[in-house]
Design a protein around this motif. Structure first.
Motif, PDB file in Angstrom:
ATOM      1  N   ALA A 121     -41.634  44.398 -17.952  1.00  0.00           N
ATOM      2  CA  ALA A 121     -42.139  43.675 -16.949  1.00  0.00           C
ATOM      3  C   ALA A 121     -42.200  42.200 -17.379  1.00  0.00           C
ATOM      4  CB  ALA A 121     -43.597  43.966 -16.497  1.00  0.00           C
ATOM      5  N   ARG A 122     -42.166  41.803 -18.543  1.00  0.00           N
ATOM      6  CA  ARG A 122     -42.354  40.554 -18.866  1.00  0.00           C
ATOM      7  C   ARG A 122     -41.071  39.742 -18.920  1.00  0.00           C
ATOM      8  NH1 ARG A 122     -45.501  37.809 -23.978  1.00  0.00           N
ATOM      9  NH2 ARG A 122     -45.372  35.527 -23.421  1.00  0.00           N
ATOM     10  N   ASP A 169     -61.474  39.450  -6.551  1.00  0.00           N
ATOM     11  CA  ASP A 169     -61.149  39.775  -7.865  1.00  0.00           C
ATOM     12  C   ASP A 169     -59.884  39.337  -8.092  1.00  0.00           C
ATOM     13  OD1 ASP A 169     -60.241  40.682 -10.146  1.00  0.00           O
ATOM     14  OD2 ASP A 169     -61.328  42.730 -10.056  1.00  0.00           O
ATOM     15  N   PRO A 170     -59.688  38.309  -9.212  1.00  0.00           N
ATOM     16  CA  PRO A 170     -58.319  37.694  -9.485  1.00  0.00           C
ATOM     17  C   PRO A 170     -57.288  38.815 -10.064  1.00  0.00           C
ATOM     18  CG  PRO A 170     -60.020  36.901 -11.220  1.00  0.00           C
ATOM     19  CD  PRO A 170     -60.533  37.693 -10.379  1.00  0.00           C
ATOM     20  N   THR A 171     -57.806  39.728 -10.449  1.00  0.00           N
ATOM     21  CA  THR A 171     -56.931  40.697 -11.272  1.00  0.00           C
ATOM     22  C   THR A 171     -56.141  41.515  -9.879  1.00  0.00           C
ATOM     23  OG1 THR A 171     -58.209  42.426 -11.414  1.00  0.00           O
ATOM     24  CG2 THR A 171     -58.132  40.537 -13.246  1.00  0.00           C
ATOM     25  N   LEU A 172     -56.352  41.543  -8.793  1.00  0.00           N
ATOM     26  CA  LEU A 172     -55.994  42.353  -7.647  1.00  0.00           C
ATOM     27  C   LEU A 172     -54.615  41.849  -7.583  1.00  0.00           C
ATOM     28  CD1 LEU A 172     -58.613  42.980  -5.260  1.00  0.00           C
ATOM     29  CD2 LEU A 172     -58.301  44.430  -6.978  1.00  0.00           C
ATOM     30  N   ILE A 173     -53.885  43.200  -7.605  1.00  0.00           N
ATOM     31  CA  ILE A 173     -52.373  42.710  -6.924  1.00  0.00           C
ATOM     32  C   ILE A 173     -52.318  42.537  -5.400  1.00  0.00           C
ATOM     33  CG2 ILE A 173     -51.390  44.368  -8.666  1.00  0.00           C
ATOM     34  CD1 ILE A 173     -50.864  46.436  -6.753  1.00  0.00           C
ATOM     35  N   PRO A 174     -51.440  41.841  -4.910  1.00  0.00           N
ATOM     36  CA  PRO A 174     -51.531  41.396  -3.444  1.00  0.00           C
ATOM     37  C   PRO A 174     -51.483  42.908  -2.587  1.00  0.00           C
ATOM     38  CG  PRO A 174     -49.789  40.274  -4.525  1.00  0.00           C
ATOM     39  CD  PRO A 174     -50.213  41.339  -5.655  1.00  0.00           C
ATOM     40  N   TYR A 175     -51.105  43.669  -2.760  1.00  0.00           N
ATOM     41  CA  TYR A 175     -51.173  44.980  -2.053  1.00  0.00           C
ATOM     42  C   TYR A 175     -52.785  45.658  -1.652  1.00  0.00           C
ATOM     43  CZ  TYR A 175     -50.723  49.571   0.089  1.00  0.00           C
ATOM     44  OH  TYR A 175     -50.945  50.976   0.618  1.00  0.00           O
ATOM     45  N   ARG A 176     -53.202  45.556  -2.686  1.00  0.00           N
ATOM     46  CA  ARG A 176     -54.742  46.019  -2.920  1.00  0.00           C
ATOM     47  C   ARG A 176     -55.506  44.931  -2.114  1.00  0.00           C
ATOM     48  NH1 ARG A 176     -57.659  47.292  -8.156  1.00  0.00           N
ATOM     49  NH2 ARG A 176     -59.123  48.169  -6.468  1.00  0.00           N
ATOM     50  N   GLU A 216     -46.590  44.414 -11.180  1.00  0.00           N
ATOM     51  CA  GLU A 216     -47.929  44.987 -10.526  1.00  0.00           C
ATOM     52  C   GLU A 216     -48.355  46.021 -10.764  1.00  0.00           C
ATOM     53  OE1 GLU A 216     -47.256  44.793  -6.179  1.00  0.00           O
ATOM     54  OE2 GLU A 216     -47.102  42.594  -6.137  1.00  0.00           O
ATOM     55  N   ILE A 217     -47.631  47.070 -11.677  1.00  0.00           N
ATOM     56  CA  ILE A 217     -48.047  48.188 -12.205  1.00  0.00           C
ATOM     57  C   ILE A 217     -48.621  48.199 -13.336  1.00  0.00           C
ATOM     58  CG2 ILE A 217     -46.240  49.448 -10.965  1.00  0.00           C
ATOM     59  CD1 ILE A 217     -45.020  50.322 -13.319  1.00  0.00           C
ATOM     60  N   THR A 218     -48.604  47.221 -14.106  1.00  0.00           N
ATOM     61  CA  THR A 218     -49.081  46.959 -15.441  1.00  0.00           C
ATOM     62  C   THR A 218     -50.617  47.036 -15.631  1.00  0.00           C
ATOM     63  OG1 THR A 218     -48.869  44.456 -15.676  1.00  0.00           O
ATOM     64  CG2 THR A 218     -46.935  45.784 -16.461  1.00  0.00           C
ATOM     65  N   PRO A 219     -51.249  46.446 -14.633  1.00  0.00           N
ATOM     66  CA  PRO A 219     -52.648  46.772 -14.750  1.00  0.00           C
ATOM     67  C   PRO A 219     -53.241  48.109 -14.598  1.00  0.00           C
ATOM     68  CG  PRO A 219     -52.150  44.827 -13.173  1.00  0.00           C
ATOM     69  CD  PRO A 219     -50.994  45.512 -13.433  1.00  0.00           C
ATOM     70  N   SER A 220     -52.432  48.958 -13.758  1.00  0.00           N
ATOM     71  CA  SER A 220     -52.791  50.245 -13.651  1.00  0.00           C
ATOM     72  C   SER A 220     -52.469  51.277 -14.838  1.00  0.00           C
ATOM     73  CB  SER A 220     -52.041  50.736 -12.343  1.00  0.00           C
ATOM     74  OG  SER A 220     -52.411  50.186 -11.130  1.00  0.00           O
ATOM     75  N   ARG A 244     -47.343  55.426 -17.940  1.00  0.00           N
ATOM     76  CA  ARG A 244     -48.734  56.034 -17.897  1.00  0.00           C
ATOM     77  C   ARG A 244     -49.446  55.608 -16.686  1.00  0.00           C
ATOM     78  NH1 ARG A 244     -53.748  55.793 -21.087  1.00  0.00           N
ATOM     79  NH2 ARG A 244     -53.219  53.566 -21.657  1.00  0.00           N
ATOM     80  N   ILE A 245     -49.090  55.979 -15.409  1.00  0.00           N
ATOM     81  CA  ILE A 245     -49.550  55.565 -14.357  1.00  0.00           C
ATOM     82  C   ILE A 245     -50.244  56.981 -13.444  1.00  0.00           C
ATOM     83  CG2 ILE A 245     -49.110  54.852 -11.717  1.00  0.00           C
ATOM     84  CD1 ILE A 245     -49.139  52.774 -13.791  1.00  0.00           C
ATOM     85  N   GLY A 246     -51.481  57.019 -13.091  1.00  0.00           N
ATOM     86  CA  GLY A 246     -51.920  58.031 -12.428  1.00  0.00           C
ATOM     87  C   GLY A 246     -51.919  57.985 -10.999  1.00  0.00           C
ATOM     88  N   LEU A 247     -51.721  59.008 -10.156  1.00  0.00           N
ATOM     89  CA  LEU A 247     -51.791  58.923  -8.830  1.00  0.00           C
ATOM     90  C   LEU A 247     -52.623  59.979  -8.124  1.00  0.00           C
ATOM     91  CD1 LEU A 247     -47.624  58.544  -8.485  1.00  0.00           C
ATOM     92  CD2 LEU A 247     -49.448  56.908  -8.180  1.00  0.00           C
ATOM     93  N   GLU A 248     -53.086  59.974  -7.242  1.00  0.00           N
ATOM     94  CA  GLU A 248     -53.670  60.841  -6.218  1.00  0.00           C
ATOM     95  C   GLU A 248     -52.732  61.368  -5.004  1.00  0.00           C
ATOM     96  OE1 GLU A 248     -58.527  60.037  -6.356  1.00  0.00           O
ATOM     97  OE2 GLU A 248     -57.226  58.284  -5.966  1.00  0.00           O
ATOM     98  N   VAL A 249     -52.347  62.404  -5.392  1.00  0.00           N
ATOM     99  CA  VAL A 249     -51.120  62.735  -4.509  1.00  0.00           C
ATOM    100  C   VAL A 249     -51.751  63.470  -3.116  1.00  0.00           C
ATOM    101  CG1 VAL A 249     -49.173  64.260  -4.342  1.00  0.00           C
ATOM    102  CG2 VAL A 249     -49.560  63.123  -6.509  1.00  0.00           C
TER     103      VAL A 249
END
Length: 339
Positions: free
Chosen positions: A286-287, A149-156, A295-299, A216-221
């Motif tokens: 970010a821009r 998937d070209p939208t994936l950030i490098p970490y994922r 890297e967080i903007t897609p999330s 507006r970032i969600g995390l599974e803590v």
């Protein structure tokens, strides 16, 4: 004789807690560090929880090189492969992927050559997530993130391909060593040392007032102590061989985390900002101002969650509430003078 466990990357946040808990449970532990100078750092960090004297050893090995891994595995019963090499900032999409994948294969080759009973590898929940950032709902270990998937950030992409490489390697291996993978969410909880905070740095920045608000970032803590428990259960349980286990926790928006800190810390949380930063403001920053935010903007606004039913049912894993993990993390950071 006590069983022995090799923990990779002993100076890391999760690895340090793995070492401390294994020692607490009576195992002998060896851990890898990239240079002898790191041995004192690890020993001092672990000593804040348990006395490591006579039961903690070191091996010099780097995930980016072959040297040292055979010696590190000598006489080891189990391996917790927690470490992942950090790639330098680069436009090259392989900057993170190649070190993570190749490092994992180095560990597995050495472990299988030594006849280690089981390797437990730390992957990430991001390796079992829908590729679409618009997706909602609950997914489980049967799902694999699409690395193309070209939208994936490098970490994922790096975590997905590293774990996939591990399973592909084991498919071609015919021997006694077993593999299990653990896929955590956002890891918080107490720290052993104020250095090398990793993901915990988010809470440090909130408490210190460095964040003007929460995107507006969600995390599974998941609490680091519960994540370590998941690793040890995956290491010792007979039903865990050949399995993936999600080890995520309660879903929180970052604004929820900010309110927990503000309300739970009292006067100590006075600098925490609880307002939500609009998505457009994050994207503009970010821009034009802070490329590190790209890297967080897609999330932004993403609410995909993961099921931990498998770990709860097969391993008996029971994570603590996210509020406890967040506040214990904050208390620890304050006590260590990190904020």
């Amino acid at each position: 004789m006590p069983e022995s466990v090799l923990v990779t990357g002993g100076s890391g946040y999760i690895a340090g807690w793995c070492i401390a808990e294994l020692l607490h449970r009576g195992y002998d532990v060896r851990t890898t560090v990239r240079s002898p100078e790191r041995e004192r750092f690890v020993t001092e960090a672990v000593s804040t929880e348990v006395d490591p004297a006579g039961r903690l050893g070191f091996a010099i090995a780097d995930l980016t090189a072959d040297d040292g891994w055979d010696a590190a595995m000598k006489g080891v019963d189990y391996v917790l492969h927690v470490a992942s090499p950090l790639g330098a900032a680069s436009d090259d999409p392989q900057a993170l992927v190649a070190p993570a994948r190749d490092g994992t294969l180095r560990v597995l080759r050495a472990a299988t050559a030594a006849g280690v009973r089981r390797v437990v590898m730390t992957s990430a929940a991001n390796a079992a997530s829908p590729s679409s950032y618009a997706s909602e709902g609950v997914t489980d270990e049967t799902l694999w993130t699409d690395p193309d998937d070209p939208t994936l950030i490098p970490y994922r992409r790096s975590k997905t391909l590293a774990e996939r490489a591990a399973w592909d390697y084991m498919e071609g291996y015919d021997g006694p060593t077993e593999l299990t993978t653990v896929l955590p969410g956002a890891v918080f909880g107490p720290v052993l040392t104020p250095d090398n905070l990793g993901s915990v740095g988010i809470i440090a920045r909130m408490i210190s007032g460095q964040m003007a608000g929460a995107p507006r970032i969600g995390l599974e803590v998941v609490d680091v102590r519960d994540l370590v428990d998941a690793h040890i259960l995956a290491m010792t349980s007979s039903v865990a061989a050949g399995q993936r286990f999600l080890a995520t926790g309660e879903f929180l928006w970052m604004t929820d985390m900010a309110r927990i800190l503000r309300d739970g810390l009292g006067e100590r949380g006075r600098r925490v900002r609880t307002r939500r930063i609009p998505d457009f403001a994050v994207r503009l920053t970010a821009r034009f101002k802070d490329p590190s935010l790209r890297e967080i903007t897609p999330s932004l606004g993403r609410r995909n969650r993961h099921s931990t039913e498998k770990a709860r049912t097969l391993l008996g894993w029971q994570p603590r509430p996210a509020r406890e993990a967040v506040l214990d993390c904050a208390d620890s950071l304050i006590a260590h003078g990190a904020v």
